[in-house]
Design a protein around this motif. Structure first.
Motif, PDB file in Angstrom:
ATOM      1  N   GLY A  21     -16.217   4.723 -21.529  1.00  9.76           N
ATOM      2  CA  GLY A  21     -15.465   5.980 -21.493  1.00  9.76           C
ATOM      3  C   GLY A  21     -15.270   6.485 -20.071  1.00  9.76           C
ATOM      4  O   GLY A  21     -14.161   6.529 -19.552  1.00  9.76           O
ATOM      5  N   LYS A  22     -16.379   6.831 -19.446  1.00  2.74           N
ATOM      6  CA  LYS A  22     -16.324   7.475 -18.139  1.00  2.74           C
ATOM      7  C   LYS A  22     -17.019   6.586 -17.101  1.00  2.74           C
ATOM      8  O   LYS A  22     -18.185   6.230 -17.289  1.00  2.74           O
ATOM      9  N   VAL A  23     -16.294   6.244 -16.051  1.00  2.00           N
ATOM     10  CA  VAL A  23     -16.830   5.283 -15.075  1.00  2.00           C
ATOM     11  C   VAL A  23     -16.787   5.863 -13.659  1.00  2.00           C
ATOM     12  O   VAL A  23     -15.823   6.538 -13.279  1.00  2.00           O
ATOM     13  N   LEU A  24     -17.834   5.580 -12.887  1.00  6.18           N
ATOM     14  CA  LEU A  24     -17.910   5.965 -11.478  1.00  6.18           C
ATOM     15  C   LEU A  24     -17.924   4.710 -10.618  1.00  6.18           C
ATOM     16  O   LEU A  24     -18.711   3.791 -10.864  1.00  6.18           O
ATOM     17  N   GLU A  25     -17.038   4.699  -9.611  1.00  6.78           N
ATOM     18  CA  GLU A  25     -17.014   3.589  -8.656  1.00  6.78           C
ATOM     19  C   GLU A  25     -17.454   4.106  -7.285  1.00  6.78           C
ATOM     20  O   GLU A  25     -16.970   5.156  -6.848  1.00  6.78           O
ATOM     21  N   ILE A  26     -18.338   3.371  -6.618  1.00 11.94           N
ATOM     22  CA  ILE A  26     -18.746   3.737  -5.258  1.00 11.94           C
ATOM     23  C   ILE A  26     -18.094   2.748  -4.297  1.00 11.94           C
ATOM     24  O   ILE A  26     -18.328   1.539  -4.407  1.00 11.94           O
ATOM     25  N   GLY A  27     -17.290   3.257  -3.344  1.00 13.01           N
ATOM     26  CA  GLY A  27     -16.619   2.379  -2.377  1.00 13.01           C
ATOM     27  C   GLY A  27     -15.206   2.029  -2.823  1.00 13.01           C
ATOM     28  O   GLY A  27     -14.908   0.889  -3.151  1.00 13.01           O
ATOM     29  N   THR A  28     -14.332   3.037  -2.819  1.00 14.14           N
ATOM     30  CA  THR A  28     -12.925   2.843  -3.224  1.00 14.14           C
ATOM     31  C   THR A  28     -12.259   1.794  -2.339  1.00 14.14           C
ATOM     32  O   THR A  28     -11.442   0.999  -2.833  1.00 14.14           O
ATOM     33  N   GLY A  29     -12.595   1.797  -1.039  1.00  9.41           N
ATOM     34  CA  GLY A  29     -11.951   0.875  -0.093  1.00  9.41           C
ATOM     35  C   GLY A  29     -10.451   1.033  -0.158  1.00  9.41           C
ATOM     36  O   GLY A  29      -9.924   2.147  -0.080  1.00  9.41           O
ATOM     37  N   CYS A  30      -9.741  -0.074  -0.362  1.00  9.33           N
ATOM     38  CA  CYS A  30      -8.277   0.002  -0.431  1.00  9.33           C
ATOM     39  C   CYS A  30      -7.801   0.386  -1.826  1.00  9.33           C
ATOM     40  O   CYS A  30      -6.607   0.631  -2.028  1.00  9.33           O
ATOM     41  N   GLY A  31      -8.709   0.411  -2.805  1.00 11.32           N
ATOM     42  CA  GLY A  31      -8.305   0.845  -4.148  1.00 11.32           C
ATOM     43  C   GLY A  31      -8.024  -0.303  -5.114  1.00 11.32           C
ATOM     44  O   GLY A  31      -7.657  -0.074  -6.268  1.00 11.32           O
ATOM     45  N   TYR A  32      -8.210  -1.547  -4.665  1.00 15.18           N
ATOM     46  CA  TYR A  32      -7.881  -2.683  -5.534  1.00 15.18           C
ATOM     47  C   TYR A  32      -8.790  -2.772  -6.760  1.00 15.18           C
ATOM     48  O   TYR A  32      -8.311  -2.836  -7.901  1.00 15.18           O
ATOM     49  N   GLN A  33     -10.112  -2.709  -6.516  1.00 20.97           N
ATOM     50  CA  GLN A  33     -11.023  -2.751  -7.677  1.00 20.97           C
ATOM     51  C   GLN A  33     -10.758  -1.546  -8.597  1.00 20.97           C
ATOM     52  O   GLN A  33     -10.836  -1.675  -9.822  1.00 20.97           O
ATOM     53  N   THR A  34     -10.446  -0.415  -8.009  1.00 23.22           N
ATOM     54  CA  THR A  34     -10.143   0.792  -8.778  1.00 23.22           C
ATOM     55  C   THR A  34      -8.989   0.515  -9.739  1.00 23.22           C
ATOM     56  O   THR A  34      -9.034   0.876 -10.924  1.00 23.22           O
ATOM     57  N   ALA A  35      -7.926  -0.127  -9.217  1.00 26.72           N
ATOM     58  CA  ALA A  35      -6.742  -0.406 -10.032  1.00 26.72           C
ATOM     59  C   ALA A  35      -7.072  -1.397 -11.151  1.00 26.72           C
ATOM     60  O   ALA A  35      -6.536  -1.286 -12.256  1.00 26.72           O
ATOM     61  N   VAL A  36      -7.969  -2.349 -10.870  1.00 24.19           N
ATOM     62  CA  VAL A  36      -8.341  -3.327 -11.903  1.00 24.19           C
ATOM     63  C   VAL A  36      -9.199  -2.661 -12.985  1.00 24.19           C
ATOM     64  O   VAL A  36      -9.059  -2.950 -14.170  1.00 24.19           O
ATOM     65  N   LEU A  37     -10.047  -1.730 -12.592  1.00 25.37           N
ATOM     66  CA  LEU A  37     -10.921  -1.047 -13.553  1.00 25.37           C
ATOM     67  C   LEU A  37     -10.180  -0.070 -14.449  1.00 25.37           C
ATOM     68  O   LEU A  37     -10.527   0.110 -15.618  1.00 25.37           O
ATOM     69  N   ALA A  38      -9.153   0.564 -13.889  1.00 25.21           N
ATOM     70  CA  ALA A  38      -8.504   1.694 -14.559  1.00 25.21           C
ATOM     71  C   ALA A  38      -8.117   1.432 -16.025  1.00 25.21           C
ATOM     72  O   ALA A  38      -8.378   2.276 -16.879  1.00 25.21           O
ATOM     73  N   PRO A  39      -7.521   0.268 -16.345  1.00 26.09           N
ATOM     74  CA  PRO A  39      -7.116   0.067 -17.741  1.00 26.09           C
ATOM     75  C   PRO A  39      -8.284  -0.017 -18.719  1.00 26.09           C
ATOM     76  O   PRO A  39      -8.078   0.066 -19.928  1.00 26.09           O
ATOM     77  N   PHE A  40      -9.515  -0.201 -18.192  1.00 19.52           N
ATOM     78  CA  PHE A  40     -10.663  -0.418 -19.067  1.00 19.52           C
ATOM     79  C   PHE A  40     -11.474   0.842 -19.336  1.00 19.52           C
ATOM     80  O   PHE A  40     -12.480   0.787 -20.025  1.00 19.52           O
ATOM     81  N   CYS A  41     -11.094   1.959 -18.720  1.00 18.52           N
ATOM     82  CA  CYS A  41     -11.899   3.161 -18.959  1.00 18.52           C
ATOM     83  C   CYS A  41     -11.007   4.358 -19.252  1.00 18.52           C
ATOM     84  O   CYS A  41      -9.846   4.398 -18.860  1.00 18.52           O
TER      85      CYS A  41
END
Ligand code: SAH
Length: 220
Positions: free
Chosen positions: A88-108
């Motif tokens: 449901g709710k996810v926290l990411e540490i280290g956005t960097g350029c945002g690539y991992q963020t974009a990959v995670l987004a559809p899953f939460c």
């Protein structure tokens, strides 16, 4: 999708398919994760001069001494975080350029991401908006303290390594939640998974990895 995002030549669909094939051969099994990697324009998150390497399975520089994570690592961490199903709710540490963020987004359902270097965070914000990911909440802060006002989180993923897992992150993990983080020093790190059950924390040490350090404080 416009041509810049869909890609041509070394950023084309064929190049991306080759990356996905390689990830499959090196142990990534979750088709939803592989599809998301195929559909996420990694070249859009790096400098144009490096775009021809965007779909190689390597980390690349993004400035300020930091790197965009290697696709295998992004896929593996996403797979591990989502192992027990959608979070449901996810926290990411280290956005960097945002690539991992974009990959995670559809899953939460809700995604929160913290970055300590201001210019990286600002650039990531622009890119994520451009990709239509306005729902991601970004904060310029030291992720070692988590994001207290939004806790608890069903998933926590850190893209930077340190020898110990910060207590604040464990405290902000929901019952049944999972944390994925590289643990170790600058020479040797192990991708580590922690599952919380009530007040018990079950730890598994998995793959050898190489990440930039989890640092303290913020940079303007
Ligand atoms: N997933 C990102 C990885 C970037 S590298 C990507 O694919 O681009 C890891 C990032 O963690 C760096 O941008 C670094 O500045 C950040 N970082 C390191 N320590 C941090 C901390 N304490 N709080 C927040 N971000 C941190």
């Amino acid at each position: 999708m416009d041509i810049q995002l869909s890609g041509i030549g070394m950023t084309s669909a064929r190049t991306r398919d080759r990356l996905v094939q390689r990830l499959r051969e090196t142990g990534i099994e979750d088709d939803r994760v592989l599809d998301t990697i195929r559909n996420t324009p990694r070249h859009f998150f790096i400098e144009e001069a490096l775009a021809h390497q965007a779909y190689d399975d390597t980390a690349l520089p993004i400035g300020h001494g930091q790197t965009i994570s290697q696709p295998w690592v992004v896929a593996r961490m996403t797979e591990l975080l989502m192992d027990a199903g959608r979070r449901g709710k996810v926290l990411e540490i280290g956005t960097g350029c945002g690539y991992q963020t974009a990959v995670l987004a559809p899953f939460c359902d809700e995604l929160y991401s913290v970055e300590r270097i201001r210019p990286l965070q600002e650039q990531a914000r622009k890119r994520l908006l451009r990709l239509g990911l306005a729902k991601v909440q970004l904060k310029h802060a030291d992720g070692g303290f988590g994001w207290k006002s939004e806790a608890p989180f069903d998933g926590i993923l850190a893209a930077c390594a340190r020898p110990d897992i910060p207590d604040d992150l464990l405290e902000q993990l929901a019952d049944g939640g999972r944390l994925v983080m590289p643990v170790g020093d600058d020479r040797k790190q192990i991708l580590t998974v922690v599952d919380r059950e009530g007040d018990e924390f079950h730890t598994q040490s998995l793959d050898a990895v190489r990440f930039v350090p989890f640092q303290r404080g913020v940079m303007r």
